[in-house]
Design a protein around this motif. Structure first.
Motif: not given
Length: 55
Positions: A12, A15, A18, A21-22
């Motif tokens: 989490r 994410e 970045r 979400k992946f």
């Protein structure tokens, strides 16, 4: 010791850092030895091989 982490705060956090979400499924694994703790994020299950046995 080796663990697969469920409901991972580490994933989490990644994410959030970045800002998204992946797209693929990723997994959080934790390896614990007498000297260190290693967290690993991967799309694949690890292959574990016993190199030698300590007495």
């Amino acid at each position: 010791m080796f663990f697969k982490v469920k409901n991972s705060e580490f994933i989490r956090w990644l994410e959030k850092e970045r800002r998204g979400k992946f797209k693929e499924n990723i997994f959080h694994y934790c390896f614990i030895t007498s000297n260190m703790i290693v967290d690993a994020i991967s799309r694949h299950s690890p292959e574990i091989e016993k190199l030698r046995e300590y007495m």
